[in-house]
Design a protein around this motif. Structure first.
Motif, PDB file in Angstrom:
ATOM      1  N   ARG A 160      -3.334 -41.205  -6.703  1.00  0.00           N
ATOM      2  CA  ARG A 160      -2.191 -41.773  -5.516  1.00  0.00           C
ATOM      3  C   ARG A 160      -1.555 -42.686  -6.312  1.00  0.00           C
ATOM      4  NH1 ARG A 160      -3.168 -40.592  -0.537  1.00  0.00           N
ATOM      5  NH2 ARG A 160      -5.233 -39.608   0.262  1.00  0.00           N
ATOM      6  N   GLU A 161      -0.200 -42.916  -5.859  1.00  0.00           N
ATOM      7  CA  GLU A 161       0.817 -43.939  -6.397  1.00  0.00           C
ATOM      8  C   GLU A 161       0.462 -45.192  -5.339  1.00  0.00           C
ATOM      9  OE1 GLU A 161       2.764 -43.621  -9.013  1.00  0.00           O
ATOM     10  OE2 GLU A 161       2.061 -41.706  -9.392  1.00  0.00           O
ATOM     11  N   PRO A 162       0.760 -46.367  -5.930  1.00  0.00           N
ATOM     12  CA  PRO A 162       0.929 -47.453  -5.229  1.00  0.00           C
ATOM     13  C   PRO A 162       1.538 -47.343  -4.215  1.00  0.00           C
ATOM     14  CG  PRO A 162       1.199 -48.312  -7.441  1.00  0.00           C
ATOM     15  CD  PRO A 162       1.328 -46.461  -7.435  1.00  0.00           C
ATOM     16  N   GLY A 163       1.107 -47.541  -2.621  1.00  0.00           N
ATOM     17  CA  GLY A 163       1.757 -47.524  -1.489  1.00  0.00           C
ATOM     18  C   GLY A 163       1.354 -46.358  -0.873  1.00  0.00           C
ATOM     19  N   ASP A 164       0.843 -45.051  -1.450  1.00  0.00           N
ATOM     20  CA  ASP A 164       0.460 -44.051  -0.664  1.00  0.00           C
ATOM     21  C   ASP A 164      -0.581 -44.167   0.255  1.00  0.00           C
ATOM     22  OD1 ASP A 164       2.039 -42.603  -2.502  1.00  0.00           O
ATOM     23  OD2 ASP A 164       0.677 -41.774  -3.605  1.00  0.00           O
ATOM     24  N   VAL A 165      -1.469 -45.048   0.066  1.00  0.00           N
ATOM     25  CA  VAL A 165      -2.513 -45.366   1.211  1.00  0.00           C
ATOM     26  C   VAL A 165      -2.048 -45.845   2.476  1.00  0.00           C
ATOM     27  CG1 VAL A 165      -4.533 -46.718   1.921  1.00  0.00           C
ATOM     28  CG2 VAL A 165      -4.283 -45.371  -0.350  1.00  0.00           C
ATOM     29  N   ILE A 166      -1.191 -46.782   2.240  1.00  0.00           N
ATOM     30  CA  ILE A 166      -0.401 -47.562   3.521  1.00  0.00           C
ATOM     31  C   ILE A 166       0.443 -46.499   4.357  1.00  0.00           C
ATOM     32  CG2 ILE A 166       1.603 -48.404   2.377  1.00  0.00           C
ATOM     33  CD1 ILE A 166      -0.267 -50.071   5.266  1.00  0.00           C
ATOM     34  N   GLU A 167       1.112 -45.441   3.308  1.00  0.00           N
ATOM     35  CA  GLU A 167       2.072 -44.384   4.070  1.00  0.00           C
ATOM     36  C   GLU A 167       1.058 -43.587   4.781  1.00  0.00           C
ATOM     37  OE1 GLU A 167       4.699 -42.829   6.030  1.00  0.00           O
ATOM     38  OE2 GLU A 167       5.053 -44.605   4.918  1.00  0.00           O
ATOM     39  N   ASP A 168      -0.139 -43.075   4.079  1.00  0.00           N
ATOM     40  CA  ASP A 168      -0.860 -42.249   4.848  1.00  0.00           C
ATOM     41  C   ASP A 168      -1.567 -42.787   6.201  1.00  0.00           C
ATOM     42  OD1 ASP A 168      -0.719 -40.415   2.732  1.00  0.00           O
ATOM     43  OD2 ASP A 168      -2.744 -40.869   1.720  1.00  0.00           O
ATOM     44  N   VAL A 169      -1.906 -44.266   6.103  1.00  0.00           N
ATOM     45  CA  VAL A 169      -2.480 -45.014   7.375  1.00  0.00           C
ATOM     46  C   VAL A 169      -1.158 -44.958   8.520  1.00  0.00           C
ATOM     47  CG1 VAL A 169      -3.040 -47.044   8.249  1.00  0.00           C
ATOM     48  CG2 VAL A 169      -3.910 -46.200   5.864  1.00  0.00           C
ATOM     49  N   ARG A 170       0.105 -44.997   8.060  1.00  0.00           N
ATOM     50  CA  ARG A 170       1.071 -45.161   9.107  1.00  0.00           C
ATOM     51  C   ARG A 170       1.190 -43.893   9.506  1.00  0.00           C
ATOM     52  NH1 ARG A 170       4.972 -48.459   5.340  1.00  0.00           N
ATOM     53  NH2 ARG A 170       4.234 -50.752   5.890  1.00  0.00           N
ATOM     54  N   GLU A 171       0.802 -42.859   8.897  1.00  0.00           N
ATOM     55  CA  GLU A 171       1.151 -41.257   9.274  1.00  0.00           C
ATOM     56  C   GLU A 171       0.167 -40.972  10.288  1.00  0.00           C
ATOM     57  OE1 GLU A 171       2.511 -37.912  10.549  1.00  0.00           O
ATOM     58  OE2 GLU A 171       3.691 -39.387   9.236  1.00  0.00           O
ATOM     59  N   ILE A 172      -1.005 -41.566  10.117  1.00  0.00           N
ATOM     60  CA  ILE A 172      -2.109 -41.274  10.915  1.00  0.00           C
ATOM     61  C   ILE A 172      -2.022 -41.898  12.414  1.00  0.00           C
ATOM     62  CG2 ILE A 172      -4.500 -42.037  11.605  1.00  0.00           C
ATOM     63  CD1 ILE A 172      -5.105 -41.698   8.284  1.00  0.00           C
ATOM     64  N   LYS A 173      -1.390 -43.387  12.105  1.00  0.00           N
ATOM     65  CA  LYS A 173      -1.053 -43.920  13.439  1.00  0.00           C
ATOM     66  C   LYS A 173      -0.080 -43.134  14.115  1.00  0.00           C
ATOM     67  CE  LYS A 173      -4.035 -47.326  13.448  1.00  0.00           C
ATOM     68  NZ  LYS A 173      -4.991 -47.388  14.495  1.00  0.00           N
ATOM     69  N   ARG A 174       1.243 -42.743  13.467  1.00  0.00           N
ATOM     70  CA  ARG A 174       2.358 -42.183  14.300  1.00  0.00           C
ATOM     71  C   ARG A 174       1.617 -40.875  15.106  1.00  0.00           C
ATOM     72  NH1 ARG A 174       5.426 -43.741   9.439  1.00  0.00           N
ATOM     73  NH2 ARG A 174       4.649 -41.927   8.447  1.00  0.00           N
ATOM     74  N   GLU A 175       0.831 -40.080  14.428  1.00  0.00           N
ATOM     75  CA  GLU A 175       0.204 -39.125  15.092  1.00  0.00           C
ATOM     76  C   GLU A 175      -0.578 -39.234  16.202  1.00  0.00           C
ATOM     77  OE1 GLU A 175      -0.641 -35.016  15.838  1.00  0.00           O
ATOM     78  OE2 GLU A 175       1.026 -35.912  14.574  1.00  0.00           O
ATOM     79  N   GLU A 176      -1.328 -40.355  15.914  1.00  0.00           N
ATOM     80  CA  GLU A 176      -2.035 -40.972  17.191  1.00  0.00           C
ATOM     81  C   GLU A 176      -1.278 -41.383  18.304  1.00  0.00           C
ATOM     82  OE1 GLU A 176      -4.512 -44.906  17.492  1.00  0.00           O
ATOM     83  OE2 GLU A 176      -5.715 -43.341  16.231  1.00  0.00           O
ATOM     84  N   ARG A 177      -0.171 -42.298  17.982  1.00  0.00           N
ATOM     85  CA  ARG A 177       0.715 -42.269  19.035  1.00  0.00           C
ATOM     86  C   ARG A 177       1.315 -41.048  19.632  1.00  0.00           C
ATOM     87  NH1 ARG A 177       1.756 -46.850  15.474  1.00  0.00           N
ATOM     88  NH2 ARG A 177       3.603 -45.720  14.792  1.00  0.00           N
ATOM     89  N   ARG A 178       1.678 -40.210  19.090  1.00  0.00           N
ATOM     90  CA  ARG A 178       2.480 -38.991  19.484  1.00  0.00           C
ATOM     91  C   ARG A 178       1.467 -38.436  20.252  1.00  0.00           C
ATOM     92  NH1 ARG A 178       2.103 -33.928  19.159  1.00  0.00           N
ATOM     93  NH2 ARG A 178       0.518 -33.994  17.487  1.00  0.00           N
ATOM     94  N   ARG A 179       0.153 -38.131  20.135  1.00  0.00           N
ATOM     95  CA  ARG A 179      -0.903 -37.591  20.899  1.00  0.00           C
ATOM     96  C   ARG A 179      -0.954 -38.414  22.129  1.00  0.00           C
ATOM     97  NH1 ARG A 179      -3.712 -36.636  16.123  1.00  0.00           N
ATOM     98  NH2 ARG A 179      -5.147 -38.418  16.615  1.00  0.00           N
ATOM     99  N   GLU A 180      -1.083 -39.528  21.924  1.00  0.00           N
ATOM    100  CA  GLU A 180      -1.412 -40.454  23.098  1.00  0.00           C
ATOM    101  C   GLU A 180      -0.002 -40.510  24.276  1.00  0.00           C
ATOM    102  OE1 GLU A 180      -1.902 -44.550  21.647  1.00  0.00           O
ATOM    103  OE2 GLU A 180      -4.206 -44.064  21.280  1.00  0.00           O
ATOM    104  N   GLN A 181       1.002 -40.269  23.620  1.00  0.00           N
ATOM    105  CA  GLN A 181       2.315 -40.101  24.536  1.00  0.00           C
ATOM    106  C   GLN A 181       2.027 -38.759  25.100  1.00  0.00           C
ATOM    107  OE1 GLN A 181       4.728 -42.629  25.102  1.00  0.00           O
ATOM    108  NE2 GLN A 181       5.062 -40.823  26.741  1.00  0.00           N
ATOM    109  N   GLU A 182       1.842 -37.750  24.446  1.00  0.00           N
ATOM    110  CA  GLU A 182       1.871 -36.412  25.061  1.00  0.00           C
ATOM    111  C   GLU A 182       0.708 -36.423  26.022  1.00  0.00           C
ATOM    112  OE1 GLU A 182       1.027 -33.500  22.074  1.00  0.00           O
ATOM    113  OE2 GLU A 182       2.803 -33.545  21.109  1.00  0.00           O
ATOM    114  N   LEU A 183      -0.407 -36.927  25.936  1.00  0.00           N
ATOM    115  CA  LEU A 183      -1.388 -37.062  26.924  1.00  0.00           C
ATOM    116  C   LEU A 183      -0.789 -37.886  28.053  1.00  0.00           C
ATOM    117  CD1 LEU A 183      -4.341 -36.522  28.039  1.00  0.00           C
ATOM    118  CD2 LEU A 183      -5.084 -38.595  26.903  1.00  0.00           C
TER     119      LEU A 183
END
Length: 101
Positions: free
Chosen positions: A66-89
């Motif tokens: 992993r490059e520096p910053g990859d983890v935070i970007e992965d976390v942000r992507e997880i959160k974006r996907e979670e918000r998308r699913r919550e909005q769909e619901l």
């Protein structure tokens, strides 16, 4: 009547620059107290995000390439996907006549 998270609340800033996240938002986004949040600037706004639990990270640090910053970007992507699913619901659960308002 429950408040919408889109309705702004006035939060006072202390002399030390501290602000309190309203209880309704802490509960909605699972921010524990005491706890930690990410805070950063994005598109001319200050963004506050909960730091994910170890269960949410689920092996995110397991790779050595992993490059520096990859983890935070992965976390942000997880959160974006979670918000998308919550909005769909929320959209599916919203009464059909709510669109007429």
């Amino acid at each position: 009547m429950p408040s919408s998270t889109r309705d702004p609340e006035i939060v006072r800033i202390s002399q030390k620059g501290q602000a309190t996240i309203p209880k309704s938002l802490r509960e909605k986004y699972g921010i524990d107290t005491p706890g930690a949040v990410f805070i950063y600037e994005e598109d001319e706004r200050i963004v506050v995000e909960p730091v994910p639990s170890l269960e949410e990270l689920n092996g995110i640090h397991s790779s050595d390439d992993r490059e520096p910053g990859d983890v935070i970007e992965d976390v942000r992507e997880i959160k974006r996907e979670e918000r998308r699913r919550e909005q769909e619901l929320a959209d599916r659960l919203r009464p059909e006549d709510a669109d007429d308002e």
